[in-house]
Each structure stands twice: as structure tokens, then as C-alpha cells.
Design an enzyme around this catalytic site. Structure first.
Site: not given
Ligand code: NBP
Length: 480
Positions: A129, A184, A187-188, A191
Site C-alpha cells: 500500500s 491488504k 486495509h482498503n 480506507e
Molecule cells: P497495471 O496494473 O497497470 O499493469 C501493467 C503491467 O502489467 C505492465 O507491466 C504490463 O506489461 C503488465 N501486463 C499486463 Br497488463 N498483462 C500482462 C501479461 N499478460 N503478461 C505480462 N505482463 C502483463 O500496473 P500498476 O498500476 O503498476 O500495478 C501493478 C500491480 O500493483 C497491480 O496488480 C495493481 O493492482 C497493484 N497495485 C497498484 C497500486 C497503484 O497505486 N497503482 C497500488 C498497490 C498495488 P506491458 O507493459 O507489456 O503492457
């Protein structure tokens, strides 16, 4: 060839920031992303922050890791996470560790952990988080999985985690398999409840108190110097002070009043329903967002009659702000008490043995609900790890006792003014229900027995009973 201590797969915002955080702490990090361009970009822009070992193929990535290999998966939750796990698990060897840092449902984590354990691999479902800023500068980290896998990750996770005021890293081994993602999720959910309560406090001051957003910002800033000090209260003040550059209006007043949601609040409520845990504050928060988004219903109801209360004088608004602070604090205690109840219930259901005080401790910094308040919760569990509810902890019981007059006043004032305050009201109802000598559940049991012969227990003697309603006769039933 440089061997990396850990690798990150998925270099969107979260993965790249986490990789940079690891590198900045001296841990060589292997990098892989399905679209290679992202990997190249990260190295080009931040390559000087530490040792990165970029890879263009999964095989190259796996070969660059020291053993046991540790791979952090930071891709989109759901099917992409399964696809990536399958792809990389096929390249790993016994004892290697896959960490899923995405927002997985804990049931998916349990399924993945079981499947990978059969193949001799460790799987650590980890809640993270703090958003992108947290991933880079110190998130709150909630890992599940085996103690053995955690031990091999702990030094790195402790380095990159946020640090509480006492210097402790905001990471702990939460428990086996899905425990980390479960925590987690809650937590959400908390939130959601916290944000709803803050929004209601704002709405009461705005509508009943007639205060302007900038004035309310000052009230929130003032609250942020006291027991409500928290990230969410701090950013609320900042948001309320913000003026829309295009219109010159208070920013909050030009934002459409339809709240969206990604689903973790809904998961929390769904799981709470399964476990039979009354998380009314979280449920009200989730439903309030849903209601806000029902523009069709809302326009149909726009002309429904409501009260026309007298506007507040300036000094009365000042008193109102004090009362709302009390109501907010008391309602917040209830919301957290409900959330911790859910963690305890999940822990009992799945045999996780979660240390509730340790969970409070790792939420003190790095995450969205970070607050001084979490240290009070940590202390309450340290004083009595067997607490049935946080509301029974002497520090919170005293705070609620002190707040309750104002709390009741605020809830009745909301009703009198026709201002919805479902979070405050549900919290107070929960508190009153808990402390009631008798609940009307007795009548519900009687009704159930009347129409469905569902039986009931009595207050005056043990056993299970059914009344033959047409005959006016009671039967004592054997067994349960
Ligand atoms: P995203 O959730 O937007 O995912 C994008 C990533 O997933 C890119 O690296 C993309 O690769 C890859 N991807 C996908 Br989509 N499909 C794929 C596949 N079939 N094979 C391989 N790679 C694949 O990214 P994020 O916002 O950085 O979040 C990452 C994780 O962290 C998520 O599970 C999210 O729920 C979690 N999270 C996010 C936050 C936040 O604040 N954003 C906070 C806490 C946790 P590509 O570049 O090749 O498309």
C-alpha cells in the site's frame, strides 16, 4: 555477469518504482517487462540509482537471478498475474520464491500458493500500500506465504518499507498463504470507511455549518495537529484549500459528485458477509459510493421533500466543528474496530494466527490510512492481545465515552437537517447495539419460529424450543 538479488516483472508505475526503491537500497535488481521498451526506459531514466540487470526474455531474466531466485510480479491483477506466474514458474527450481505484489484477491493467492507449493516453489502473496509514491519511497508491505520464504525476503523488504516514527519498518510476516492479501483487502476497506467519515464531516460543516471549503480546510488542518492526525486528514485539508484554476471556484465544488471504486471495498464487504462480521462502516462507505453514482435515482428523487432548518450562526458553526471532530473520532474508532474484527475472523477461519498489533504497527506509515491512531491501536493490542473489540481497550473506551454526547448530537443534527451521514449513524448504531442489554433480535427469533419453525433459545433455561403457534404450546426439542 552480475547476479541480481531480486527481480521485478512488470515495470508499469508500481513495478518500476519498487525496482528503483530496491536498487536505491543497494540491492541489484533484475528487470523484465513484456513490452521491452518499458525496461529500456527505466534503465535509461534511472540507471544511475543502483544496479539494474535488464532482461529481454524470461529465460535471460531467470538466469540473471542468484539462488534461491526471488521474483516480484507487479502486473495487472487477475488473469495477467496467472499468465505471468505460469510462464515463469516453468523456468524455476525448487526453493525459488515468487512474490505477487499486485492487488490479488486472497482466495486467488491461496489457490496460487497451493499450486506452486506442490511444485516445490514458494509463493508470497504480498499486499503493498502507498501507491506509486509509496512504492518508490517506502510502502507498507503485507506479505503472506511461508515463514521460510519470508525469512529470505525480510532484509530487503525491511530496507524498502516505510519506517514508523519509532524507526520500525512497516513490514511483517502477516501469516501463511493468503493472509497478506487478506489484510491488504481489509486495509482498503477501512480506507473506504475512513474516507466516507471524513467526507461526511466535511458535508456537515459545509451544509449545516454553512462554512466555505477554505474555512473547512482550516478546520481539517487544525484537526491534523491532534488525535486525528493522519495522511487522509492532511490531504483533505489540501484538497479543500485548492482552487480550480479555470473557474476560480473551490476545487471540490467543481468535481462531479459520483465516486468510483476499483473493487477492494466491495471484496471486503463480500468476505465480511461470508464470515458473518458486521463491518457496517465499510459497507456504508461502499454503498454510499454506489448511491452517488446512481444519477438516475438521484434525479428522480431531487424534488423529494426535506426539512428546512435554520442556518447556523458563525459561533454555532465553530461549536459544530468541535462536535464533528468528536463524532469523527468516535466513528473512526468503530470503523477500525470493525476492520480489526474482520482480520481476527479471517485469521480464525483460515488458521493464520495473525498478530493484530503487528498489523496496526505496519499501517503506521507508508499506506493510505497511515496515522498516529494506528500506534494507539498497536499499543491497545500490546496491552491486551486478547481484546474482543478495540472499543473495549481502555484508551478507546474513554475516548468514546468523552465523545458520545457530541457524537449523538451530530447524528441527530444530520437527521434534522436532512444531511445524509450514513457512516456516522451506522457507527453509532453499532456502538449502541454492542452495548445494549437486550436487542430486538429476540423478536426476530420469535418471528422466525412463527413462520418457519426455526426454533429459539430462552433466557430462563437452556435448550432449543419451538412454539406450536396455533395451539399456543411450546415444545422443547432435543439436540441442536
Ligand atoms: P497495471 O496494473 O497497470 O499493469 C501493467 C503491467 O502489467 C505492465 O507491466 C504490463 O506489461 C503488465 N501486463 C499486463 Br497488463 N498483462 C500482462 C501479461 N499478460 N503478461 C505480462 N505482463 C502483463 O500496473 P500498476 O498500476 O503498476 O500495478 C501493478 C500491480 O500493483 C497491480 O496488480 C495493481 O493492482 C497493484 N497495485 C497498484 C497500486 C497503484 O497505486 N497503482 C497500488 C498497490 C498495488 P506491458 O507493459 O507489456 O503492457
Amino acid at each position: 555477469m552480475t547476479h541480481a538479488r531480486i527481480g521485478v516483472i512488470g515495470l508499469a508505475v508500481m513495478g518500476s518504482n519498487l525496482a528503483r526503491n530496491l536498487a536505491r537500497h543497494g540491492h541489484p535488481v533484475a528487470l523484465y517487462n513484456r513490452t521491452t521498451e518499458r525496461t529500456r526506459e527505466l534503465v535509461a531514466q534511472h540507471g544511475d540509482e543502483g544496479t539494474f540487470v535488464p532482461a529481454e526474455t524470461p529465460e535471460e531474466f531467470v538466469a540473471s537471478l542468484e539462488r534461491p531466485r526471488r521474483l516480484v510480479v507487479m502486473v495487472k491483477a487477475g488473469a495477467p498475474t496467472d499468465a505471468v506466474i505460469d510462464q515463469f514458474a516453468a523456468l524455476l527450481e525448487e526453493g525459488d520464491v515468487i512474490i505477487d505484489g499486485g492487488n490479488a484477491h486472497f482466495e486467488d493467492t491461496r489457490r496460487r500458493e497451493a499450486a506452486l507449493t506442490e511444485r516445490g516453489l514458494h509463493f508470497v502473496g504480498t499486499g503493498i500500500s502507498g501507491g506509486e509514491e509509496g512504492a518508490l519511497n517506502g510502502p507498507s508491505i503485507m506479505p503472506g506465504g511461508s515463514p521460510e520464504a519470508y525469512a529470505s525476503l525480510a532484509p530487503m523488504l525491511e530496507d524498502i518499507a516505510a519506517k514508523a516514527d519509532d524507526g520500525q519498518p512497516c513490514v511483517t510476516h502477516v501469516g501463511p498463504d493468503g493472509a497478506g492479501h487478506f489484510v491488504k483487502m481489509v486495509h482498503n476497506g477501512i480506507e473506504y470507511a475512513d474516507m466516507q467519515l471524513i467526507a461526511e464531516a466535511y458535508d456537515l460543516l459545509r451544509q449545516a455549518g454553512g462554512m466555505r471549503p477554505a474555512e473547512i480546510a482550516d478546520v481539517f488542518s487544525q484537526w491534523n495537529t491532534g488525535r486525528l492526525r493522519s495522511y487522509l486528514v492532511e490531504i483533505t485539508a489540501e484538497v479543500l484549500r485548492h482552487t480550480d484554476p479555470e473557474t476560480g471556484q473551490p476545487f471540490v465544488e467543481i468535481v462531479a459528485d459520483q465516486a468510483e471504486q476499483k473493487g477492494t471495498g466491495r471484496w471486503t464487504v463480500e468476505v465480511a458477509l461470508e464470515l458473518g462480521v458486521p463491518v457496517t462502516g465499510i459497507a456504508e462507505a461502499v454503498f454510499s459510493r454506489s448511491l452517488s453514482a446512481h444519477t438516475d435515482l438521484r434525479s428522480a428523487a431531487r424534488d423529494f421533500p426535506g426539512p428546512t432548518p435554520e442556518p447556523f450562526s458563525e459561533s454555532a458553526a465553530h461549536d459544530l466543528a468541535r462536535a464533528v471532530e468528536e463524532a469523527l473520532y468516535a466513528s473512526k474508532i468503530v470503523a477500525y474496530a470493525q476492520g480489526f474484527h474482520q482480520v481476527a475472523a479471517g485469521s480464525a477461519e483460515y488458521g493464520w494466527d495473525i498478530d493484530l498489533g503487528a498489523v496496526a504497527a505496519i499501517w503506521r506509515a507508508g499506506c493510505i490510512i497511515r496515522a498516529d491512531f494506528l500506534d494507539d491501536i498497536r499499543a491497545a493490542y500490546a496491552e491486551d492481545p486478547q481484546l474482543a473489540t478495540l472499543l473495549a481497550a481502555p484508551r478507546f473506551a474513554a475516548a468514546v465515552e468523552g465523545a458520545q454526547r457530541a457524537w449523538r448530537l451530530v447524528v441527530s443534527l444530520a437527521a434534522e437537517h436532512g444531511i445524509p451521514a450514513p457512516g456516522f449513524s451506522a457507527a453509532l448504531a453499532y456502538y449502541d447495539a454492542l452495548r445494549a442489554d437486550r436487542l430486538p433480535a429476540a423478536l426476530i427469533q420469535a418471528q422466525r419460529d412463527f413462520f418457519g419453525a426455526h426454533t429459539y433459545r430462552r433466557t430462563d433455561r437452556p435448550g432449543v424450543f419451538h412454539t406450536l403457534w396455533s395451539e399456543g404450546r411450546t415444545e422443547e426439542l432435543m439436540g441442536e
